[in-house]
Design a protein around this motif. Structure first.
Motif, PDB file in Angstrom:
ATOM      1  N   TYR A 102     -27.971  14.796  31.427  1.00  0.00           N
ATOM      2  CA  TYR A 102     -28.872  15.378  30.532  1.00  0.00           C
ATOM      3  C   TYR A 102     -28.104  16.570  29.752  1.00  0.00           C
ATOM      4  O   TYR A 102     -27.387  17.350  30.768  1.00  0.00           O
ATOM      5  N   ASP A 125     -27.194  24.204  31.322  1.00  0.00           N
ATOM      6  CA  ASP A 125     -26.718  23.252  30.087  1.00  0.00           C
ATOM      7  C   ASP A 125     -26.605  22.129  30.075  1.00  0.00           C
ATOM      8  O   ASP A 125     -27.045  21.144  29.327  1.00  0.00           O
ATOM      9  N   ARG A 128     -29.188  20.069  27.196  1.00  0.00           N
ATOM     10  CA  ARG A 128     -30.033  20.888  26.422  1.00  0.00           C
ATOM     11  C   ARG A 128     -29.978  20.261  25.255  1.00  0.00           C
ATOM     12  O   ARG A 128     -29.001  19.908  24.553  1.00  0.00           O
ATOM     13  N   TYR A 182     -34.320  19.292  27.307  1.00  0.00           N
ATOM     14  CA  TYR A 182     -33.216  18.359  27.536  1.00  0.00           C
ATOM     15  C   TYR A 182     -33.427  16.961  27.187  1.00  0.00           C
ATOM     16  O   TYR A 182     -34.263  16.331  26.914  1.00  0.00           O
ATOM     17  N   LEU A 228     -36.635  18.644  34.652  1.00  0.00           N
ATOM     18  CA  LEU A 228     -35.956  19.432  33.651  1.00  0.00           C
ATOM     19  C   LEU A 228     -36.930  20.246  32.909  1.00  0.00           C
ATOM     20  O   LEU A 228     -36.560  21.195  32.399  1.00  0.00           O
ATOM     21  N   GLN A 247     -36.321  13.950  34.105  1.00  0.00           N
ATOM     22  CA  GLN A 247     -36.752  14.547  32.707  1.00  0.00           C
ATOM     23  C   GLN A 247     -37.985  15.453  33.005  1.00  0.00           C
ATOM     24  O   GLN A 247     -37.948  16.603  32.305  1.00  0.00           O
TER      25      GLN A 247
END
Length: 167
Positions: A104, A43, A106, A88, A82, A79
Motif C-alpha cells: 500500500y 508512506d 499513500r 492509502y 491503515l 486497509q
C-alpha cells in the motif's frame, strides 16, 4: 534522489500459522493488526504473511495461487488499519499457497508509481509452492522498490537447501 524527499517504509512479516491472527484482539493473543503496525505513520506499507492457510496436501494442490477469500479478508483488514494513519491505496498483492505479499502507498504517491510487477517462485514438495517466494516490485519516480516474502524449509539440516533456493 526523488523530488518527494525522504520516504518512510514500513515492512512487516508474520507467520500466522494458518490462523486469522490479524483479526484477534490484543486481549486474546497480545498481537493483532493494530499492534503489529504500531504508531508509526509511513508512506509505503508492506505486509508479508506466511502460512495464511494451513499447509496441508489439499490446500497445496487446490490453492496453488493462494486463497482469494482469505487474502481479500486480510487486505480489507489492512486497509482498515491503515485508515487511521492516512489515505492509502493498494498497489498490488500476490499470493501463492500460504504466502501473501501486499503493498500500500499513500494516495498522493499513486500518480508517481509505474512499472508494477509481481512474481512467484515455487519450491517445497515437488515444487508445489508450499514453500517459495512471492514478490511485488514497482518504481516510484527514479527509485525502484522490490519486496520479497520468502517461506523456506526450517531446521539447521536444511541450511544448504535454503541457501541454494535463494541463489
Amino acid at each position: 534522489r526523488a523530488p518527494v524527499g525522504s520516504l518512510c517504509v514500513w515492512v512487516g512479516t508474520w507467520n500466522v500459522g494458518g490462523r486469522e491472527a490479524w483479526l484477534e484482539s490484543e486481549n486474546e493473543s497480545g498481537v493483532g493488526l493494530e499492534h503489529w503496525l504500531g504508531d508509526a505513520s509511513c508512506d509505503i506499507a508492506v505486509f508479508c504473511l506466511q502460512e495464511l492457510i494451513q499447509l496441508n496436501a489439499k490446500n497445496i494442490v487446490v490453492l496453488r495461487d493462494g486463497d482469494e477469500a482469505k487474502t481479500a479478508q486480510f487486505d480489507a483488514a489492512a486497509q482498515e488499519a491503515l485508515k487511521s494513519r492516512g489515505d492509502y491505496v493498494k498497489v498490488r498483492g500476490l499470493s501463492m499457497v500460504g504466502l501473501h505479499c501486499v503493498v500500500y502507498v499513500r494516495a498522493q504517491l499513486v500518480p508517481l508509481i509505474r512499472d508494477v510487477r509481481v512474481s512467484r517462485v515455487r519450491s517445497g514438495v515437488c515444487s508445489a509452492g508450499n514453500k517459495g517466494a512471492v514478490a511485488v516490485r514497482f518504481e516510484l519516480l527514479q527509485t525502484s522498490f522490490c519486496f520479497v516474502n520468502v517461506h523456506l524449509e526450517s531446521g539447521a539440516e536444511k541450511a544448504n537447501q535454503r541457501a541454494s533456493q535463494l541463489s
